[in-house]
Scaffold this motif. Structure first.
Motif, PDB file in Angstrom:
ATOM      1  N   GLY A   3       4.281  20.356 -12.158  1.00  0.00           N
ATOM      2  CA  GLY A   3       5.371  21.282 -11.883  1.00  0.00           C
ATOM      3  C   GLY A   3       6.504  21.014 -12.841  1.00  0.00           C
ATOM      4  O   GLY A   3       6.295  20.744 -14.014  1.00  0.00           O
ATOM      5  N   GLN A   4       7.733  21.065 -12.341  1.00  0.00           N
ATOM      6  CA  GLN A   4       8.873  20.829 -13.202  1.00  0.00           C
ATOM      7  C   GLN A   4       8.978  19.353 -13.543  1.00  0.00           C
ATOM      8  O   GLN A   4       8.228  18.514 -13.033  1.00  0.00           O
ATOM      9  N   SER A   5       9.910  19.047 -14.437  1.00  0.00           N
ATOM     10  CA  SER A   5      10.111  17.662 -14.860  1.00  0.00           C
ATOM     11  C   SER A   5      11.376  17.103 -14.228  1.00  0.00           C
ATOM     12  O   SER A   5      12.190  17.825 -13.660  1.00  0.00           O
ATOM     13  N   ASP A   7      15.093  15.113 -13.980  1.00  0.00           N
ATOM     14  CA  ASP A   7      16.382  15.258 -14.646  1.00  0.00           C
ATOM     15  C   ASP A   7      16.589  14.015 -15.512  1.00  0.00           C
ATOM     16  O   ASP A   7      17.022  12.961 -15.023  1.00  0.00           O
ATOM     17  N   THR A 109      13.802  15.134  -7.408  1.00  0.00           N
ATOM     18  CA  THR A 109      13.186  16.259  -8.123  1.00  0.00           C
ATOM     19  C   THR A 109      12.291  17.068  -7.199  1.00  0.00           C
ATOM     20  O   THR A 109      12.322  18.303  -7.206  1.00  0.00           O
ATOM     21  N   LEU A 110      11.494  16.381  -6.391  1.00  0.00           N
ATOM     22  CA  LEU A 110      10.596  17.088  -5.474  1.00  0.00           C
ATOM     23  C   LEU A 110      11.372  17.842  -4.398  1.00  0.00           C
ATOM     24  O   LEU A 110      10.984  18.942  -3.987  1.00  0.00           O
ATOM     25  N   GLU A 113      12.646  20.902  -5.990  1.00  0.00           N
ATOM     26  CA  GLU A 113      11.522  21.777  -6.285  1.00  0.00           C
ATOM     27  C   GLU A 113      11.095  22.583  -5.063  1.00  0.00           C
ATOM     28  O   GLU A 113      10.339  23.557  -5.165  1.00  0.00           O
ATOM     29  N   LEU A 115       9.364  21.243  -2.554  1.00  0.00           N
ATOM     30  CA  LEU A 115       8.069  20.743  -2.083  1.00  0.00           C
ATOM     31  C   LEU A 115       8.121  20.444  -0.588  1.00  0.00           C
ATOM     32  O   LEU A 115       9.118  19.951  -0.083  1.00  0.00           O
ATOM     33  N   ASN A 399       7.950  11.216 -15.439  1.00  0.00           N
ATOM     34  CA  ASN A 399       7.252  12.480 -15.208  1.00  0.00           C
ATOM     35  C   ASN A 399       5.803  12.259 -14.773  1.00  0.00           C
ATOM     36  O   ASN A 399       5.272  13.014 -13.945  1.00  0.00           O
ATOM     37  N   ASP A 403       4.241  13.559 -11.168  1.00  0.00           N
ATOM     38  CA  ASP A 403       3.018  14.346 -10.988  1.00  0.00           C
ATOM     39  C   ASP A 403       2.046  13.664 -10.030  1.00  0.00           C
ATOM     40  O   ASP A 403       1.399  14.321  -9.214  1.00  0.00           O
ATOM     41  N   ARG A 406       3.534  14.003  -6.526  1.00  0.00           N
ATOM     42  CA  ARG A 406       3.381  15.379  -6.037  1.00  0.00           C
ATOM     43  C   ARG A 406       1.971  15.604  -5.503  1.00  0.00           C
ATOM     44  O   ARG A 406       1.779  16.202  -4.435  1.00  0.00           O
TER      45      ARG A 406
END
Length: 415
Positions: A3-5, A7, A109-110, A113, A115, A399, A403, A406
């Motif tokens: 998904g996204q990376s 920050d 980040t999640l 996102e 999630l 990152n 992943d 996630r």
């Protein structure tokens, strides 16, 4: 599933901010476990956890957890990430701190996102990983995994004469939770390699599948103090010379071996420590490491045999005390494969590795499937102000962690 990376600016900024907390008048970074300077680092980490909207929990040994548990989650076994924020004396800014702050960054980040994880996700900062002030090292995670009684650990006397439990109470981090109150579904630790392999081979990601066994021992050799000028060599019971023979034996044996065994004498003290007096006592440590348990036992036996020989030939007394002993660890192959896949999906080369250093992951592996991710260390340098990992590698490693987390947070461990 990518998904996204993360920050990158937030992660790198926090690493540098934490890296300035605990510097002495000479600019050295010193955040020993449960010290005043480590309290400042803990306080900053907790503030970041709270700012991310996570629950803060502290257990009796002082381990700190930031827990994300959305209302929809019913499974209480968390996916756990983390490392430590205590340091050695004169440290770099990445060892331990990178993994802890990366874990927090992944959770943030999640969350951003959107999630919906199937289980809680927690980031941990384990107490006294370095073992500089209190022994053994990796203490917080060892207690957490049930390998050391918490009351015994809290009663540990440090190198400065303090008691760990008292110091945790003093700095406000003697928590109420019993160690192990969160039993992880899985544990992943992101870390700088602290070795030269990834940089030498030009590979940005290491999937750590093994961790070396570690044997720490203290050796005391007793001879006779006597005048350095008037005592013939043939009549000496020289504890210093006997100790030197042991150091040379260990190095020669490692050099002659075709195995990855390493041996180090890191501490040595002579008494009476006078230039013109033959040493009557030599006290030193031996650090033996090997990824194979049988070979590690062979090295321990070889050392014991040689000490008997030195005792007889040099007419000195020898005693040996075990300080710590950890068997080699094989990490969970399912997680190792997920790390490899995450690297491929982001177009990054990856190689499987053995960790030569001890980490909290080896303790948590006793109670949960665990693995580690490495990123390159420039020059293989760590435990030093020269410790350095390029920003791009720090971001890439986080990152990869993102992943993998996630995937595990939505699908669980593969069959």
């Amino acid at each position: 599933m990518t998904g996204q990376s993360i920050d990158a600016a937030r992660l790198l900024g926090r690493i540098r901010t934490l890296g300035e907390i605990g510097r002495d008048a000479d600019g050295r970074l010193i955040r020993l476990a449960a010290s005043d300077t480590e309290k400042l680092g803990r306080d900053r980490f907790v503030a970041w956890i709270e700012g991310a909207g996570l629950e803060v929990a502290v257990d009796r040994i002082g381990n700190i957890f930031g827990i994300w548990k959305p209302d929809s989650v019913t499974d209480n076994a968390p996916l756990m990430l983390g490392s430590h924020i205590d340091t050695v004396i004169g440290a770099g800014i990445y060892d331990g701190c990178y993994g802890t702050l990366s874990g927090l960054e992944v959770i943030e980040t999640l969350k951003a996102e959107g999630l919906t994880p199937s289980r809680p996700i927690a980031v941990a900062a384990f107490t006294n990983e370095e073992g500089v002030r209190y022994a053994p090292d990796m203490m917080g995670s060892l207690v957490y995994a049930g390998g050391l009684d918490v009351d015994t650990a809290l009663a540990t006397i440090g190198t400065d004469g303090t008691m760990l439990g008292d110091e945790l109470e003093r700095i406000g981090y003697a928590g109420e939770h019993q160690p192990g109150f969160l039993r992880p579904h899985a544990y992943i630790e992101l870390h700088i390699e602290q070795g030269p392999i990834l940089e030498r081979e030009g590979i940005p990601v290491g999937a750590v599948e093994h961790l070396q066994g570690i044997s720490w021992q203290r050796v005391v050799i007793m001879g006779d103090a006597n005048h350095a000028g008037t005592t013939p060599i043939s009549m000496r019971r020289d504890a210093g010379h006997a100790a030197a023979r042991v150091v040379t034996f260990l190095r020669d044996r490692a050099n002659a071996s075709n195995t990855p065994t390493v041996a180090t004498v890191g501490c040595m003290r002579f008494e009476p420590d006078v230039i013109n007096v033959i040493p009557s006592r030599a006290t030193f440590t031996v650090d033996l490491r090997d990824p194979d348990e049988d070979r590690l036992k062979e090295e321990e036996a070889a050392l014991a045999t040689f000490l008997d020989r030195v005792s007889a030939e040099e007419q000195v007394g020898v005693s040996m005390e075990r300080l710590a002993r950890f068997e080699p660890v094989k990490f969970d192959q399912r997680i190792v494969r997920l790390v490899e896949k995450a690297a491929r999906d982001r177009g990054l080369a990856c190689r499987r590795m053995t960790s030569g250093a001890g980490h909290d992951a080896q303790m948590i592996a006793r109670i949960a499937p665990s693995a580690m991710i490495f990123v390159p260390s420039i020059g293989g340098i760590s435990h030093s102000p020269k410790e350095y990992t390029a920003d791009d590698d720090l971001v890439a490693g986080t990152n990869i962690l993102l992943d993998v987390v996630r995937r595990l947070a939505t699908e669980g461990l593969p069959a």
